[in-house]
Each structure stands twice: as structure tokens, then as C-alpha cells.
Design an enzyme around this catalytic site. Sequence first.
Site, PDB file in Angstrom:
ATOM      1  N   THR A  28      48.603 -12.415 -67.855  1.00  0.00           N
ATOM      2  CA  THR A  28      47.775 -12.455 -66.646  1.00  0.00           C
ATOM      3  C   THR A  28      48.340 -13.488 -65.669  1.00  0.00           C
ATOM      4  OG1 THR A  28      45.522 -12.482 -65.812  1.00  0.00           O
ATOM      5  CG2 THR A  28      46.083 -14.147 -67.453  1.00  0.00           C
ATOM      6  N   GLY A  55      44.231  -2.969 -53.361  1.00  0.00           N
ATOM      7  CA  GLY A  55      43.739  -3.172 -51.996  1.00  0.00           C
ATOM      8  C   GLY A  55      42.228  -3.030 -51.940  1.00  0.00           C
ATOM      9  N   SER A  56      41.692  -2.151 -52.765  1.00  0.00           N
ATOM     10  CA  SER A  56      40.230  -1.970 -52.800  1.00  0.00           C
ATOM     11  C   SER A  56      39.545  -3.243 -53.283  1.00  0.00           C
ATOM     12  CB  SER A  56      39.868  -0.808 -53.735  1.00  0.00           C
ATOM     13  OG  SER A  56      40.506   0.364 -53.310  1.00  0.00           O
ATOM     14  N   TRP A  87      40.124   4.518 -45.188  1.00  0.00           N
ATOM     15  CA  TRP A  87      40.036   4.849 -46.605  1.00  0.00           C
ATOM     16  C   TRP A  87      38.623   4.544 -47.108  1.00  0.00           C
ATOM     17  CZ3 TRP A  87      42.746   7.882 -49.418  1.00  0.00           C
ATOM     18  CH2 TRP A  87      42.684   7.815 -50.821  1.00  0.00           C
ATOM     19  N   SER A 182      47.333  -3.573 -49.436  1.00  0.00           N
ATOM     20  CA  SER A 182      47.481  -2.828 -50.693  1.00  0.00           C
ATOM     21  C   SER A 182      48.954  -2.800 -51.092  1.00  0.00           C
ATOM     22  CB  SER A 182      46.981  -1.394 -50.520  1.00  0.00           C
ATOM     23  OG  SER A 182      47.385  -0.611 -51.638  1.00  0.00           O
ATOM     24  N   HIS A 187      52.913   2.439 -50.883  1.00  0.00           N
ATOM     25  CA  HIS A 187      52.809   1.550 -49.724  1.00  0.00           C
ATOM     26  C   HIS A 187      54.136   0.845 -49.393  1.00  0.00           C
ATOM     27  CE1 HIS A 187      48.252   1.623 -49.225  1.00  0.00           C
ATOM     28  NE2 HIS A 187      48.556   2.534 -50.129  1.00  0.00           N
ATOM     29  N   ARG A 218      37.762 -22.386 -62.500  1.00  0.00           N
ATOM     30  CA  ARG A 218      39.003 -22.817 -63.136  1.00  0.00           C
ATOM     31  C   ARG A 218      40.229 -22.777 -62.214  1.00  0.00           C
ATOM     32  NH1 ARG A 218      40.629 -20.227 -68.741  1.00  0.00           N
ATOM     33  NH2 ARG A 218      38.441 -20.653 -69.138  1.00  0.00           N
ATOM     34  N   ASN A 246      36.295  -9.588 -62.242  1.00  0.00           N
ATOM     35  CA  ASN A 246      37.653  -9.845 -62.718  1.00  0.00           C
ATOM     36  C   ASN A 246      38.565  -8.827 -62.052  1.00  0.00           C
ATOM     37  OD1 ASN A 246      40.078 -10.246 -63.842  1.00  0.00           O
ATOM     38  ND2 ASN A 246      39.456  -9.998 -65.959  1.00  0.00           N
ATOM     39  N   ARG A 248      41.838  -9.808 -61.269  1.00  0.00           N
ATOM     40  CA  ARG A 248      43.104 -10.552 -61.296  1.00  0.00           C
ATOM     41  C   ARG A 248      44.296  -9.612 -61.419  1.00  0.00           C
ATOM     42  NH1 ARG A 248      41.283 -14.870 -65.772  1.00  0.00           N
ATOM     43  NH2 ARG A 248      41.014 -12.895 -66.853  1.00  0.00           N
TER      44      ARG A 248
HETATM   45  C1  LIG Z   1      42.957   1.467 -45.197  1.00  0.00           C
HETATM   46  C2  LIG Z   1      42.962   1.319 -46.696  1.00  0.00           C
HETATM   47  N1  LIG Z   1      42.148   0.412 -47.258  1.00  0.00           N
HETATM   48  C3  LIG Z   1      42.105   0.239 -48.601  1.00  0.00           C
HETATM   49  C4  LIG Z   1      42.916   0.971 -49.443  1.00  0.00           C
HETATM   50  C5  LIG Z   1      42.813   0.761 -50.918  1.00  0.00           C
HETATM   51  O1  LIG Z   1      44.001   0.296 -51.482  1.00  0.00           O
HETATM   52  P1  LIG Z   1      44.266   0.520 -53.058  1.00  0.00           P
HETATM   53  O2  LIG Z   1      44.685   1.936 -53.215  1.00  0.00           O
HETATM   54  O3  LIG Z   1      45.371  -0.447 -53.376  1.00  0.00           O
HETATM   55  O4  LIG Z   1      43.016   0.216 -53.763  1.00  0.00           O
HETATM   56  C6  LIG Z   1      43.769   1.933 -48.910  1.00  0.00           C
HETATM   57  C7  LIG Z   1      44.622   2.739 -49.797  1.00  0.00           C
HETATM   58  O5  LIG Z   1      45.569   3.349 -49.421  1.00  0.00           O
HETATM   59  C8  LIG Z   1      43.793   2.132 -47.507  1.00  0.00           C
HETATM   60  O6  LIG Z   1      44.565   3.060 -46.952  1.00  0.00           O
END
Ligand SMILES: Cc1ncc(COP(=O)(O)O)c(C=O)c1O
Length: 389
Positions: A28, A55-56, A87, A182, A187, A218, A246, A248
Site C-alpha cells: 500500500t 478519479g471517482s 461522467w 483520473s 486517460h 496517521r 479507504n 488509498r
Molecule cells: C469527468 C470525469 N470524472 C470522473 C471520472 C472517473 O474517473 P475514474 O474512472 O478514474 O473513476 C471520469 C472517468 O473517465 C470522468 O470522465
Amino acid sequence: MFYELATPTWGPEEREAISRSVGSGRTTMGEEVAAFEAAFAAYHGKRYAVMVNSGSSANLIAIASLFYRRERPLQRGDEVLVPAISWATTYHPLHQYGLKLRILDVELGTLNMDVSLLERALTPRTRALVAVSILGNPAALDILSSFCTRHGLYLIEDNCESLDGELNGRKTGTYGDIATFSLFFSHHISTGEGGVVLTDDEEENQLLRSLRAHGWTRDLTPSSPLFEPREDDCVESYRFILPGYNVRPMELQGAIGLVQLKKLAAFTAQRRQNMACFQRLFQSDERFIIQRENGRSSSFAFTIVLNPAAGHQRARVTAALKRANIGYRMITGGCILRHDVIRHYDYTTVGEIKNGLIAHDHGFFVGNAPIDLKPQIERLREVMDDACR
Ligand SMILES: Cc1ncc(COP(=O)(O)O)c(C=O)c1O
């Protein structure tokens, strides 16, 4: 497939980084992740980068962090301005944190938020704006940023699709109070899965680091504004101060990210070269609306919206693309109003959403990648001509 949506970009350097990281015995996040964060922040001229597993997740902890700020925290019921195209996980955390979405239409040219709607969108409950630069093309970040400053709104940049874009000589992802990226497979750079949050603000940085790892202390500095360290290390090692997650990253992802980041400028240059070829072949054809560049796009992909006035059916075009082995997708995921999940959101629209729905119903994208795609783009042109006679 003759023309892929995305192409792998890992070479011997990434494989070497993977085996070095696996060999270190550290799984990790550790030194590699810390080094990647420092390099990513420096690339953008920002103070802090916090790496996460997607990215989410970056969007999730970015929104969450704004609820725990000492001053002017977001509150449930606050309104956030968002574009009609993005997205799904741009929007989900807003809903999950009880925020109300104010959805603004996009421009059909840039596919980014239509800034002429901003003043109309504002209400006494508006507290933040999420700027999304679609598929590498910078949103009007200069205008959005001064609007947010003028009205005391948080500017969150969801820059997940637009690493290395530039507007007025400034990178996308550096305009927001906080910005997300992301590092997913397709990407601009990829760690397989992965994401980053960028900020200049020390409190924000500490909040993100706690929210990323269980809400514990931590990974925070002893001088963190979030807590007072106590003497008892047994208590301190499991000390939870926020309702965190979590999310990470693995050490491996940091190691790959470091190698990929060094290649980014060359990747973007090749993507832009492909984009020039695409623009040359498609731009003065009234049947096709292609993305109008704002500033310097880092060109994630090439969008085509079939001009509704020309009357061509998308299904006919996508069938032709399929026969020609050309990959395609909805532009970013389409207009959020067309997705079933919208019934769960608390939202209003700012007037009629017209362009977002046109892009959803008549548009698609094909891939760009850091390799020469001239033959693929030329073939695309032939297929489009055939399908749209
Ligand atoms: C505008 C946008 N936000 C968030 C995300 C989410 O990224 P991830 O797929 O890494 O979770 C994406 C994914 O392509 C995206 O296009």
C-alpha cells in the site's frame, strides 16, 4: 480492432517500475506514492497532490472535504452548479452528500458549460461550482473562476478527462480551489486505476489525507490544523477524526505514475498532432459538429455530433463504424438527464437543456492515443462519408 478507443502506453520502463515496487515488499502507499504526489504537484505548480485509487474516489473525497472545513463548510441542501454533460461520478458524490444540483446546459461547440447561463443559475443557496473540461478541452475556467471568486463559491475542477490541457498558459486543474484527475487505463497517463486531488490549501490537504485513509490521523503532519497529537502512541495509531473511506492507492500505482508523468509532454504532443489531422479532415463539413478547442486541448478523444439539420441517423453511422472495426462511445457518458439515476438526485435545470441532449442523442467520440493515428482517422473520414451520403 482497426481503430481502438484507447491504446496501452506502458513500456519497459513501467514494467521495470512494477517489478521494483513489487520487490520492495511494500504494497500500500509509501515512498513511491509520495514521490509521485510531489512530482504531480510540481508539474502543476501546486503545493499538494493526494493520490487515490480512482478519479471517482478523487471526486468523492474532494466533495467530502469541503464539508469539514473549519470556515464556510458546505452543508446539506446547498446548491452546486454543474454542466449537463459529465461522467456519472462527477454527480454522485454531490447527491451522496445531500447537495442540490443546478444543471446548466453546455455549448454545442466546446461541449463545456455554457457560461452565459451563470448569472441566471445563481440562487441564495449556491455554494459551489463543478467545472468539467470535456475530453481534454479546457472549460472557460478563467470566466468560471472569476465568477466563483465574485460570488464566494468553491470552484471544484473535475479534470479527470483533461490532464495537460491549457488555458491562457495555465494548466487545467490549477484554476480550482480543488481539482481531481483520473489515471484510468484510457486517460492521458495511466496507473491502471488511479486518481489524484490537487490543492494549494494546507487544511484541504490534511482533510483529504484523512478522508483517503479511514478518517484517521496517521498520515497527517503533527502540526495539522485538524487535531492535537497526544502522548499515547497506542491511542494515536488508531485515532479517527472524520467519517472517511479507504481509497488509498497501491505503491505500485505510484511507481508507474512516476514513469508515466515523465512521458506526459510527449504523449500530449502526439495527441495534438492526431487532433490536427482530425480537425483538417472534419472541420469544414456542415454535416459534422466537432469539438471547438478552447485554449489548448490535451485531446482525450475526437467528438462528432451529427448536425441535426442534416438529418443523418446515429444508429446508421455507428453500425458503419462497427463494420469498419472503429470503436466509439457516447460523449463522456452523455447528458445526465437521460440517465435513470437522475430520479435519485435532487436537481433543477437552468432553463431548457438543449445542447446536452443533442450531444447525447446525436453525438459520439472515437479514440485518440499517443501514437500516430493518421491511417485510422483517414479511414474514419471515408466511413463517415459513406454513412452520411
Ligand atoms: C469527468 C470525469 N470524472 C470522473 C471520472 C472517473 O474517473 P475514474 O474512472 O478514474 O473513476 C471520469 C472517468 O473517465 C470522468 O470522465
